[in-house]
Design a protein around this motif. Structure first.
Motif, PDB file in Angstrom:
ATOM      1  N   ASP B 177       1.060  -1.281  -0.293  1.00 46.01           N
ATOM      2  CA  ASP B 177       0.045  -0.220  -0.003  1.00 46.01           C
ATOM      3  C   ASP B 177       0.737   0.894   0.112  1.00 46.01           C
ATOM      4  N   VAL B 178       0.169   2.388  -0.506  1.00 48.65           N
ATOM      5  CA  VAL B 178       1.208   3.707  -0.373  1.00 48.65           C
ATOM      6  C   VAL B 178       1.686   4.038   0.634  1.00 48.65           C
ATOM      7  N   LEU B 179       1.082   3.868   1.750  1.00 46.64           N
ATOM      8  CA  LEU B 179       1.566   4.409   2.990  1.00 46.64           C
ATOM      9  C   LEU B 179       3.529   3.714   3.264  1.00 46.64           C
ATOM     10  N   VAL B 180       2.495   2.373   2.986  1.00 40.44           N
ATOM     11  CA  VAL B 180       3.684   1.674   2.977  1.00 40.44           C
ATOM     12  C   VAL B 180       4.907   1.469   2.523  1.00 40.44           C
ATOM     13  N   GLN B 181       4.312   1.230   1.396  1.00 42.28           N
ATOM     14  CA  GLN B 181       5.791   1.412   0.110  1.00 42.28           C
ATOM     15  C   GLN B 181       6.170   3.239   0.459  1.00 42.28           C
ATOM     16  N   ALA B 182       5.932   4.376   0.703  1.00 44.80           N
ATOM     17  CA  ALA B 182       6.550   5.209   1.519  1.00 44.80           C
ATOM     18  C   ALA B 182       7.348   4.649   2.565  1.00 44.80           C
ATOM     19  N   ARG B 183       7.053   4.355   3.410  1.00 39.90           N
ATOM     20  CA  ARG B 183       7.802   4.089   4.378  1.00 39.90           C
ATOM     21  C   ARG B 183       9.454   3.134   4.233  1.00 39.90           C
ATOM     22  N   LEU B 185      10.185   2.842   1.469  1.00 33.29           N
ATOM     23  CA  LEU B 185      11.456   3.586  -0.055  1.00 33.29           C
ATOM     24  C   LEU B 185      12.022   4.981   0.344  1.00 33.29           C
ATOM     25  N   ASN B 186      11.998   4.999   2.236  1.00 39.16           N
ATOM     26  CA  ASN B 186      12.325   5.780   2.875  1.00 39.16           C
ATOM     27  C   ASN B 186      13.316   5.238   3.640  1.00 39.16           C
ATOM     28  N   ALA B 207       6.974   6.965 -10.918  1.00 36.40           N
ATOM     29  CA  ALA B 207       6.564   8.289  -9.589  1.00 36.40           C
ATOM     30  C   ALA B 207       7.712   7.573  -8.659  1.00 36.40           C
ATOM     31  N   VAL B 208       7.569   6.872  -8.484  1.00 36.90           N
ATOM     32  CA  VAL B 208       8.365   6.096  -7.535  1.00 36.90           C
ATOM     33  C   VAL B 208      10.207   6.355  -7.674  1.00 36.90           C
TER      34      VAL B 208
END
Lengths: 296, 271
Positions: B177-183, B185-186, B207-208
């Motif tokens: 999911d996007v929220l998990v993806q953001a974490r 990637l960070n 976009a990633v």
């Protein structure tokens, strides 16, 4: 009064497990007007797909699923209908497109045969030749030029994008008033996804079909929907017109979702909590997103 | 340049024999610097995963050669080379043994490559779990008891356990999911900076790429159609195909839309 085509009131769903009942939906309220494109957006496990499946009656036979709430479709109570009544709606009044087009078509029958069956649900007396003509006509509408070859193929002989277009044609051929689209572009490449969604949008506008569009992809939703519901863990947290939601998100969860989407303009990815107490804040309804006749 | 750690030169890969052949890669050439994140993007069937498999040594290229730290990489890899090039897959559930605890899965990597003293390995596992942001107690759990994002962290921890020079990431966040993806990637960004690892980041999500990669290779039908820095790819792409890819991305805010319209106008102007 301009009554909505579909109105779901206080929909709750739970599954029986060995640990007791596991609640999935905590009282959803959703309405869709005729011809309106409405999106239901959320993460995996938020309950967006099960909502569509309940509307279609796919859990009626499942003894471990308990659901309650009113589902009003075209002034009829879907939740009180008999099996036969529901069966007569499916494929004619309500149809559905699934995420993976290749596995939602039957691999043992040619596309032409499956098209014929779809057409027969609306018109049991239709002749094969007449059905073929309609099918070819509709495949042209979804930008398939060599319709004859496609009708003579099996699903596995066609590409994913091609199969999804066949699915769209089949879903719309009986001119349903409601289309449930569950992540229709997710299994496809971006360019193919953009093409199929454009096609779908054109066709539903032409036929004035209402769509419940289920997706986790905010970008796709922004381009497709008139109105958006954001769902988090079985609760609607924000609803409103698409541009209100995207330009001015109010709920903490929606704000987090928007921030987490990587932008093509760059700017890096902010640190965001994937869980937070604030995501359970009460629903925020934008002006114009409320149900007709609801107290504002 | 002297800090190039991996260089792929004129890689060709042909599958099949006789008349039924598929040219999966043709004449692919690129270099990877130390600490760089190189993104490989393309649609399905463009050869992204094939190049990953060639780099990992899962199958040899039909022709062409890869040099790693100035040494030619042969199809038969030594244990040392396997250790230095690690792999993180798209679906973490199928990448982890469902019958083994998280701790045991990570320990296997340490045992195979004989990293650290036997008695210290428990300690190493704890540090790795903390490094990827998981509580230490998780080492007693089975993969089934973790969420998708947590499992992906375990896969990353396991790759890190080998102290690799390069990690090949094949769509590491596409199943999340996007929220998990953001974490995730960070986390990947942080690890790259701290440890100086290089990434080969394979994805279809541009976009990633915009937010994580230094350089981008755009693949189409087995060929590199454009190879440039991320800024050039997104602000001034030279190739029609790249523009077409970017203008197909669904965007969510106005500045993105402006950029995308600019690119697709340039795309249309060519006709």
């Amino acid at each position: 009064m301009n009554n909505p085509l579909l109105k779901i009131t206080n929909l709750e769903l739970g599954f029986n497990t060995f640990q007791g009942e596991h609640k999935i939906l905590h009282g959803l309220n959703i309405h869709i007007k005729a011809g309106e494109r409405v999106a239901l957006v959320g993460e995996s496990g938020s309950g967006k797909s099960v909502t569509a499946r309940i509307i279609l009656g796919m859990f009626d036979e499942l003894t471990s699923a308990n659901f309650s709430g009113d589902i009003l479709f075209n002034e009829q109570r879907l939740d009180l209908m008999t099996k036969a009544q529901k069966h007569s709606l499916r494929g004619k009044e309500i149809s559905m497109i699934f995420q993976d087009p290749t596995s939602s078509l039957n691999p043992t029958f040619k596309i032409g045969q499956q098209f014929y069956e779809v057409l027969r649900t609306a018109n049991p007396k239709i002749k094969k030749q007449a059905a073929n003509k309609i099918a070819i006509d509709w495949l042209h509408k979804v930008a398939i030029t060599d319709a004859d070859r496609v009708l003579n193929s099996y699903a596995f002989q066609l590409s994913g994008g091609m199969n999804q277009r066949v699915m769209i044609a089949m879903a719309l051929v009986n001119k349903p008033s409601l289309l449930l689209a569950d992540e229709p572009g997710t299994a496809l490449d971006v360019t193919v996804q953009a093409q199929t969604l454009n096609l779908m949008r054109e066709l539903v506008t032409q036929e004035n079909t209402a769509v419940l569009f289920i997706s986790h992809n905010l970008g796709v939703v922004r381009e497709f929907a008139d109105r958006v519901y954001i769902i988090y863990k079985g609760r609607i947290v924000e609803q409103g017109k698409t541009h209100d939601i995207f330009d001015n998100p109010q709920h903490p969860y929606t704000q987090a979702l928007m921030a987490a989407v990587p932008r093509i303009t760059g700017g890096g990815i902010p640190e965001i909590d994937d869980t937070s107490e604030r995501y359970y804040d009460p629903i925020f309804i934008h002006k114009g997103g409320e149900e007709i006749g609801d107290p504002v | 340049m002297n800090n190039t750690i991996l260089f792929a030169k004129n890689i060709n890969k042909v599958f099949g024999k006789g008349k039924d052949t598929v040219q999966a890669l043709s004449d692919v050439t690129f270099g990877l610097q130390q600490g760089e994140c190189l993104a490989i993007v393309g649609e399905s069937g463009s050869g992204k995963s094939t190049i990953a498999n060639v780099i990992l040594g899962i199958f040899p290229p039909t022709s062409g050669e890869i040099t790693f730290l100035n040494e030619k990489l042969l199809p038969e890899r030594s244990l040392m080379l396997k250790k230095q090039i690690q792999f993180v897959q798209q679906n973490p559930l199928s990448a982890l043994n469902p019958k083994k605890t998280i701790g045991a899965s990570i320990k296997l990597a340490l045992d195979v490559h004989n990293i650290g003293d036997k008695s210290d390995r428990g300690q190493i596992i704890d540090t790795l779990l903390l490094e990827v942001g998981l509580p230490i107690e998780f080492k007693h759990r089975l993969p089934a008891a973790l969420s998708g994002g947590q499992r992906q962290r375990v896969s990353i921890a396991r790759a890190l356990a080998c102290e690799p020079k390069i990690i090949v990431l094949d769509e590491p966040t596409s199943a999340l999911d996007v929220l998990v993806q953001a974490r995730i990637l960070n986390l990947l960004n942080k690890l790259r900076k701290e440890r100086g690892i290089s990434y080969i980041f394979i994805t279809h999500d541009l976009a990633v790429v915009r937010n994580i990669a230094n350089n981008v290779c755009v693949f189409n039908q087995g060929k590199i159609v454009e190879y440039a820095t991320t800024d050039v790819i997104f602000n001034n792409p030279k190739q029609q195909y790249t523009r077409q890819l970017i203008s197909a991305i669904p965007v969510i805010d106005k500045s993105e839309q402006i950029l995308r319209n600019k690119l697709s106008e340039a795309h249309n102007a060519q006709f």
